[in-house]
Design a protein around this motif. Structure first.
Motif, short mmCIF file in Angstrom:
data_model
loop_
_atom_site.label_atom_id
_atom_site.label_comp_id
_atom_site.label_asym_id
_atom_site.label_seq_id
_atom_site.Cartn_x
_atom_site.Cartn_y
_atom_site.Cartn_z
N ASP A 176 43.88 2.14 -14.50
CA ASP A 176 42.46 2.27 -14.24
C ASP A 176 42.07 1.53 -12.95
OD1 ASP A 176 39.77 2.96 -15.08
OD2 ASP A 176 39.50 0.82 -15.41
N LEU A 177 41.91 2.32 -11.90
CA LEU A 177 41.62 1.72 -10.59
C LEU A 177 40.31 0.92 -10.56
CD1 LEU A 177 43.03 1.63 -7.88
CD2 LEU A 177 41.78 3.66 -7.21
N PRO A 178 39.23 1.39 -11.20
CA PRO A 178 37.98 0.62 -11.14
C PRO A 178 38.11 -0.80 -11.69
CG PRO A 178 37.51 2.87 -11.84
CD PRO A 178 38.99 2.73 -11.80
N THR A 179 38.82 -0.98 -12.82
CA THR A 179 38.94 -2.34 -13.35
C THR A 179 39.86 -3.19 -12.46
OG1 THR A 179 40.67 -1.71 -14.91
CG2 THR A 179 38.41 -1.78 -15.76
N ALA A 180 40.86 -2.53 -11.87
CA ALA A 180 41.73 -3.27 -10.93
C ALA A 180 40.89 -3.77 -9.76
CB ALA A 180 42.85 -2.36 -10.43
N TYR A 181 40.00 -2.92 -9.30
CA TYR A 181 39.13 -3.27 -8.17
C TYR A 181 38.20 -4.42 -8.55
CZ TYR A 181 35.65 -2.54 -4.47
OH TYR A 181 34.81 -2.71 -3.42
N GLN A 182 37.72 -4.38 -9.81
CA GLN A 182 36.80 -5.42 -10.27
C GLN A 182 37.43 -6.80 -10.33
OE1 GLN A 182 35.37 -3.09 -13.77
NE2 GLN A 182 33.93 -4.78 -13.90
N ILE A 183 38.69 -6.85 -10.74
CA ILE A 183 39.25 -8.16 -11.08
C ILE A 183 40.21 -8.74 -10.04
CG2 ILE A 183 41.19 -7.23 -12.45
CD1 ILE A 183 40.74 -9.59 -14.37
N SER A 184 40.88 -7.87 -9.26
CA SER A 184 42.00 -8.41 -8.47
C SER A 184 41.66 -8.63 -7.00
CB SER A 184 43.21 -7.46 -8.58
OG SER A 184 42.90 -6.26 -7.95
N ARG A 185 42.50 -9.37 -6.36
CA ARG A 185 42.38 -9.56 -4.91
C ARG A 185 43.40 -8.67 -4.19
NH1 ARG A 185 44.70 -14.90 -2.37
NH2 ARG A 185 46.52 -13.58 -2.50
N ASP A 186 44.60 -8.58 -4.82
CA ASP A 186 45.67 -7.76 -4.23
C ASP A 186 45.96 -6.59 -5.16
OD1 ASP A 186 45.98 -9.92 -2.48
OD2 ASP A 186 47.43 -10.85 -3.84
N ILE A 187 46.51 -5.55 -4.58
CA ILE A 187 46.86 -4.40 -5.41
C ILE A 187 48.19 -3.80 -4.95
CG2 ILE A 187 45.59 -2.72 -3.98
CD1 ILE A 187 44.74 -1.36 -6.61
N ILE A 188 48.96 -3.36 -5.94
CA ILE A 188 50.19 -2.62 -5.66
C ILE A 188 50.04 -1.29 -6.38
CG2 ILE A 188 52.69 -2.54 -6.02
CD1 ILE A 188 52.61 -5.64 -6.17
N VAL A 189 50.09 -0.21 -5.62
CA VAL A 189 49.99 1.13 -6.22
C VAL A 189 51.41 1.67 -6.36
CG1 VAL A 189 49.02 3.44 -5.98
CG2 VAL A 189 47.75 1.47 -5.11
N LEU A 190 51.77 1.98 -7.61
CA LEU A 190 53.12 2.50 -7.87
C LEU A 190 53.06 4.00 -8.10
CD1 LEU A 190 54.81 0.03 -10.43
CD2 LEU A 190 55.32 0.28 -8.00
N TYR A 191 54.06 4.69 -7.57
CA TYR A 191 54.18 6.11 -7.86
C TYR A 191 55.65 6.41 -8.19
CZ TYR A 191 53.89 11.14 -7.71
OH TYR A 191 53.95 12.47 -8.07
N ARG A 192 55.89 6.89 -9.39
CA ARG A 192 57.23 7.22 -9.87
C ARG A 192 58.26 6.14 -9.51
NH1 ARG A 192 58.60 13.07 -8.12
NH2 ARG A 192 60.60 12.39 -8.92
N GLY A 193 57.90 4.90 -9.79
CA GLY A 193 58.84 3.79 -9.66
C GLY A 193 58.92 3.16 -8.29
N SER A 194 58.17 3.68 -7.32
CA SER A 194 58.21 3.09 -5.97
C SER A 194 56.81 2.69 -5.54
CB SER A 194 58.77 4.10 -4.96
OG SER A 194 60.10 4.39 -5.27
N VAL A 195 56.76 1.75 -4.60
CA VAL A 195 55.46 1.31 -4.09
C VAL A 195 54.92 2.37 -3.13
CG1 VAL A 195 54.29 -0.44 -2.70
CG2 VAL A 195 56.08 -1.12 -4.31
N ALA A 196 53.73 2.88 -3.44
CA ALA A 196 53.07 3.83 -2.53
C ALA A 196 52.25 3.07 -1.51
CB ALA A 196 52.19 4.79 -3.33
N GLU A 197 51.50 2.08 -2.01
CA GLU A 197 50.64 1.31 -1.11
C GLU A 197 50.45 -0.08 -1.68
OE1 GLU A 197 47.26 3.53 0.14
OE2 GLU A 197 46.41 1.91 1.32
N VAL A 198 50.28 -1.05 -0.81
CA VAL A 198 50.13 -2.43 -1.24
C VAL A 198 49.20 -3.15 -0.27
CG1 VAL A 198 52.23 -3.10 0.01
CG2 VAL A 198 51.41 -4.56 -1.80
N GLY A 199 48.40 -4.06 -0.80
CA GLY A 199 47.55 -4.84 0.11
C GLY A 199 46.30 -5.38 -0.53
N ASP A 200 45.35 -5.67 0.31
CA ASP A 200 44.07 -6.22 -0.09
C ASP A 200 43.29 -5.14 -0.87
OD1 ASP A 200 41.71 -8.25 0.88
OD2 ASP A 200 41.04 -6.16 0.84
N VAL A 201 42.83 -5.47 -2.08
CA VAL A 201 42.24 -4.45 -2.95
C VAL A 201 41.01 -3.80 -2.33
CG1 VAL A 201 40.73 -5.94 -4.35
CG2 VAL A 201 41.74 -3.90 -5.37
N GLU A 202 40.23 -4.60 -1.62
CA GLU A 202 39.00 -4.10 -1.01
C GLU A 202 39.35 -2.97 -0.01
OE1 GLU A 202 36.18 -5.78 -2.05
OE2 GLU A 202 34.95 -4.31 -0.99
#
Ligand code: SF4
Length: 341
Positions: A214-240
């Motif tokens: 759930d991206l909205p709750t991740a956005y609400q609570i975190s500072r950093d985010i790692i987006v995974l797609y089928r076991g690999s990192v698609a995107e990583v960085g500052d959540v904002e």
């Protein structure tokens, strides 16, 4: 500084046993280092099959990597001494998606709070233990007199989840792996539980890995985010930045799938078809998102893209950003470190 917990080049493959040759790569060459200080909140986001649950289980030592390692204070989880394992069990706690499964229906909820106090010898007397339990319950917005003495089924899902947060608070770990902690509670309680988790981070200095679809709750609570797609990192960085201006086509799809209250914006769950999907062959080394990607190019089916550092605060695994410098998976930590600066 030696990280508190580190995943180093971990790959986890399931299957390929005696009765089936089929294998599934749940997580591939994943690296992440969680420092004890300063306390951080990192969201790991992905849909079903993205590898996020496998990552949670690796971090907790519930499964071992097929390749690579998970290290607690620099020591491989597989070779911890009994004393180190005990320290690991205290330092790294988990909050699961369905708190009901954690409870023994035959015990009152007091049991889940008293057990860690006894196990880790957190109190010197019964009175001290009772005072600790009451303090922890109040800290997560529960009234001890309405909570203690009850059986799990007599509490709501939100109350049961908050008891688990109170339990984590009692143990005072350094890190909590929160695996879909609000996906089974109704929307009105989500904010309360997310608030309690944030409080653990801000007031008690506990780091969090918040695992969710759930991206909205991740956005609400975190500072950093790692987006995974089928076991690999698609995107990583500052959540904002990642949520406000997603770079990877998969993150763009996730962000575009969030239903908005604006009636002029239509909900769109899927992007247009991939222009090169027809050229994909089974087992071909390609970007894993090719079949769903509206921007796919011939080069996307020739080799999987590395992570490109599109700016100081983020990286995306996509050839659209091939002019940016590429980084190795174990340099994700440098991108995340930059988000705090
Ligand atoms: Fe799409 Fe190609 Fe980027 Fe993969 S590498 S996300 S297929 S544009």
């Amino acid at each position: 500084m030696i990280p508190l917990l580190e995943v180093r080049g971990a790959t986890k493959v399931f299957g390929g046993g005696l009765f089936t040759r089929r294998t599934t790569v749940a997580l591939e060459d994943f690296s992440l280092a969680i420092q004890a200080e300063p306390p951080s909140i990192t969201a790991v986001v992905g849909e079903s099959g993205s590898g996020k649950t496998t990552l949670a289980r690796l971090l907790l030592g519930l499964v071992t990597p097929t390749d690579g390692a998970v290290l607690y204070k620099g020591e491989d989880l597989r070779t911890l001494s009994s004393g180190e394992r005990r320290a690991f069990r205290r330092d790294v706690q988990v909050i699961f998606q369905d708190p009901y499964e954690v409870y023994n229906p035959f015990y009152r909820v007091d049991h889940v709070l008293e057990t860690p106090i006894a196990k880790f010898r957190l109190a010197g007397s019964k009175q001290e233990a009772e005072a600790m339990v009451e303090r922890a319950l109040r800290a997560v917005g529960l009234r001890p007199e309405e909570t203690l003495g009850r059986f799990p089924h007599q509490l709501s899902g939100g109350q049961r989840q908050r008891v688990m947060v109170a339990r984590a608070l009692l143990i005072r770990p350094r890190l909590i792996i929160a695996d879909e902690p609000v996906s089974m509670v109704d929307a009105s309680l989500r904010a309360t539980i997310l608030g309690s988790l944030r409080q653990l981070n801000q007031e008690f200095g506990i780091s969090l890995i918040y695992i969710t679809h759930d991206l909205p709750t991740a956005y609400q609570i975190s500072r950093d985010i790692i987006v995974l797609y089928r076991g690999s990192v698609a995107e990583v960085g500052d959540v904002e930045r990642v949520v406000q201006d997603p770079k990877h086509p998969y993150t763009q799809l996730l962000v575009g799938s969030i239903p908005l209250p604006d009636p002029d914006r239509t909900w769109h769950g899927e992007a247009p078809p991939s222009p090169v999907a027809g050229t994909l062959r089974d087992g071909q080394p390609a970007c894993k998102f090719t079949a769903r990607c509206p921007h796919a190019m011939p080069m996307c089916v020739e080799a999987p893209p590395p992570l490109f550092r599109t700016d100081r605060h983020r990286a995306a695994s996509c050839y659209l950003y091939r002019d940016a410098p590429s980084i190795k998976p174990d340099q994700i930590g440098e991108v995340l470190a930059a988000t705090g600066s």
